[in-house]
Design a protein around this motif. Structure first.
Motif, mmCIF file in Angstrom:
data_model
loop_
_atom_site.group_PDB
_atom_site.id
_atom_site.type_symbol
_atom_site.label_atom_id
_atom_site.label_comp_id
_atom_site.label_asym_id
_atom_site.label_seq_id
_atom_site.Cartn_x
_atom_site.Cartn_y
_atom_site.Cartn_z
ATOM 1 N N THR A 10 1.904 -84.617 -10.921
ATOM 2 C CA THR A 10 -0.084 -84.827 -10.748
ATOM 3 C C THR A 10 -0.164 -84.611 -12.803
ATOM 4 O O THR A 10 0.592 -84.399 -13.892
ATOM 5 C CB THR A 10 -0.469 -82.807 -11.328
ATOM 6 N N ASN A 33 -2.933 -92.866 -8.578
ATOM 7 C CA ASN A 33 -3.926 -92.266 -7.282
ATOM 8 C C ASN A 33 -3.399 -92.720 -6.511
ATOM 9 O O ASN A 33 -2.609 -92.212 -5.378
ATOM 10 C CB ASN A 33 -5.343 -92.528 -7.428
ATOM 11 N N GLU A 34 -3.142 -94.358 -6.770
ATOM 12 C CA GLU A 34 -2.768 -95.170 -5.581
ATOM 13 C C GLU A 34 -0.453 -94.944 -5.640
ATOM 14 O O GLU A 34 -0.670 -95.284 -4.507
ATOM 15 C CB GLU A 34 -2.446 -96.418 -6.256
ATOM 16 N N ARG A 38 -1.923 -86.969 -8.133
ATOM 17 C CA ARG A 38 -2.501 -85.916 -8.206
ATOM 18 C C ARG A 38 -3.068 -86.784 -9.451
ATOM 19 O O ARG A 38 -2.399 -85.988 -10.292
ATOM 20 C CB ARG A 38 -2.787 -84.270 -7.777
ATOM 21 N N THR A 39 -4.554 -86.753 -9.496
ATOM 22 C CA THR A 39 -4.874 -87.254 -11.114
ATOM 23 C C THR A 39 -5.941 -86.198 -11.365
ATOM 24 O O THR A 39 -7.093 -86.381 -10.419
ATOM 25 C CB THR A 39 -5.780 -88.477 -10.689
ATOM 26 N N VAL A 40 -5.911 -85.787 -12.593
ATOM 27 C CA VAL A 40 -7.134 -84.885 -12.916
ATOM 28 C C VAL A 40 -7.540 -84.883 -14.090
ATOM 29 O O VAL A 40 -7.214 -85.271 -15.103
ATOM 30 C CB VAL A 40 -6.363 -84.030 -13.040
ATOM 31 N N ALA A 82 -15.615 -91.819 -9.396
ATOM 32 C CA ALA A 82 -15.266 -92.399 -8.479
ATOM 33 C C ALA A 82 -14.300 -93.818 -7.531
ATOM 34 O O ALA A 82 -13.745 -94.147 -7.473
ATOM 35 C CB ALA A 82 -16.674 -91.915 -7.250
ATOM 36 N N ASP A 85 -11.216 -93.408 -8.433
ATOM 37 C CA ASP A 85 -10.227 -92.455 -8.405
ATOM 38 C C ASP A 85 -10.002 -91.742 -8.793
ATOM 39 O O ASP A 85 -8.728 -90.879 -7.642
ATOM 40 C CB ASP A 85 -8.974 -93.840 -7.034
ATOM 41 N N ILE A 86 -9.819 -91.212 -9.394
ATOM 42 C CA ILE A 86 -10.021 -89.357 -9.720
ATOM 43 C C ILE A 86 -9.916 -88.853 -8.529
ATOM 44 O O ILE A 86 -11.381 -88.305 -8.163
ATOM 45 C CB ILE A 86 -10.817 -89.510 -11.331
ATOM 46 N N GLN A 87 -9.551 -87.694 -8.707
ATOM 47 C CA GLN A 87 -9.503 -86.494 -7.778
ATOM 48 C C GLN A 87 -9.908 -85.577 -7.807
ATOM 49 O O GLN A 87 -10.871 -85.283 -6.841
ATOM 50 C CB GLN A 87 -8.054 -86.702 -7.346
ATOM 51 N N GLU A 88 -9.660 -85.288 -9.338
ATOM 52 C CA GLU A 88 -10.813 -84.113 -9.805
ATOM 53 C C GLU A 88 -10.714 -83.968 -10.612
ATOM 54 O O GLU A 88 -10.494 -84.481 -11.994
ATOM 55 C CB GLU A 88 -9.394 -82.880 -9.450
ATOM 56 N N SER A 89 -12.719 -83.758 -11.585
ATOM 57 C CA SER A 89 -13.102 -83.806 -12.439
ATOM 58 C C SER A 89 -13.547 -82.580 -12.696
ATOM 59 O O SER A 89 -13.755 -81.619 -11.943
ATOM 60 C CB SER A 89 -13.917 -85.094 -12.757
#
Length: 295
Positions: A10, A33-34, A38-40, A82, A85-89
């Motif tokens: 992460t 992300n690619e 996991r990206t936060v 978006a 492609d950030i998974q969690e903000s």
């Protein structure tokens, strides 16, 4: 308590305002992300004190928007998230302090005036929730001296330690988690000098034409840089994210008007300085990854 091999890799970046996530970490977010990491994104404020530069708005419209600027910029942030492609903000929930020396620095809800222990606690909660091995934020000067960037540096350093200490914030009812590495975003000084010279020679208007700009002290000394990520593949995503922040970044911003080759150089690489490590310090050649040798 610290590392669990079943925990997904992460990456977390702690930023001060909407649009900060693009500069310095936008390509890194898309890259990891690619790679299946996991990206936060953690954003401390909503940029309530920033100037509105959208050319589609006249002065009356800007004045009408200003009281709800945070709400507008929250939506712009969602679009940028978006695009990258950030998974969690997540938001820390503080108010923009404005540039150094302004009255807004004294607003009781500003990040600059935040109770330090409370601010650290909010970030510790997110670290324990998402369990990042790698965290990124700004250097001690906040990159350019903005009070909120400096505060982000202060609370991230404190939270890096506190998140792994079970005696800190037990009321969160979340198990401790010790991140492995803390990095600062950086721009190599040699690149800054070269880029400013090329920009001046291009004849394009921009901040590089300010005679008071001292490029000799800009950026981070090259010998301090530990990591360079090649994000040329994601420049279009960074441009899309910058475009989403239309109240902050005008269509004629130099980022959009630079010649293609200079744009690649400016946006195609993201640099970092390893400042805290629960594993080992950095020596030798530049890293090409932030997650090297975590085990």
């Amino acid at each position: 308590m610290s590392q669990d091999p079943t925990t997904p890799l992460t990456f977390m970046a702690v930023h001060a305002h909407p649009d900060d996530e693009v500069f310095g970490t936008g390509g890194t977010f898309a890259y990891y992300n690619e790679q299946g990491v996991r990206t936060v994104l953690v954003t401390a404020t909503l940029g309530e004190e920033g100037e509105i530069v959208d050319p589609a708005l006249d002065e009356q419209a800007k004045a009408a928007m200003f009281p709800r600027l945070g709400e507008v910029r929250r939506e712009e942030l969602k679009q940028a998230v978006a695009a990258l492609d950030i998974q969690e903000s997540r938001l820390l929930g503080f108010r923009d302090s404005g540039m150094a020396g302004r009255d807004s620095n004294q607003h009781p809800d500003s990040f600059h005036q935040a109770n330090f222990a409370e601010a650290v606690k909010r970030l510790v909660a997110l670290i324990r929730e998402f369990k990042p091995q790698v965290i990124v934020t700004y250097d001690a000067f906040g990159g350019y001296g903005h009070p909120d960037h400096i505060q982000a540096n202060r609370i991230t350093n404190a939270a890096f330690d506190a998140a792994g200490e079970p005696r800190c914030y037990p009321e969160l009812n979340l198990p401790p988690w010790q991140p492995s590495r803390l990095y600062y975003t950086a721009m190599p000084r040699s690149f800054m000098v070269q880029a400013m010279k090329a920009a001046q020679e291009s004849g394009e208007p921009g901040p590089w034409n300010n005679p008071e700009m001292n490029t000799a002290i800009m950026g981070t000394p090259d010998e301090q840089i530990s990591t360079r990520i090649d994000v040329r593949k994601y420049i279009d995503k960074k441009i899309q994210a910058l475009t989403a922040h239309k109240t902050q970044i005008a269509p004629d911003n130099f980022v959009f008007t630079l010649p293609e080759e200079q744009r690649k150089q400016m946006l195609g690489y993201e640099h970092f300085v390893l400042v805290r490590s629960a594993i080992a310090s950095h020596h030798g050649e530049l890293e090409q990854e932030l997650f090297t040798n975590l085990a």
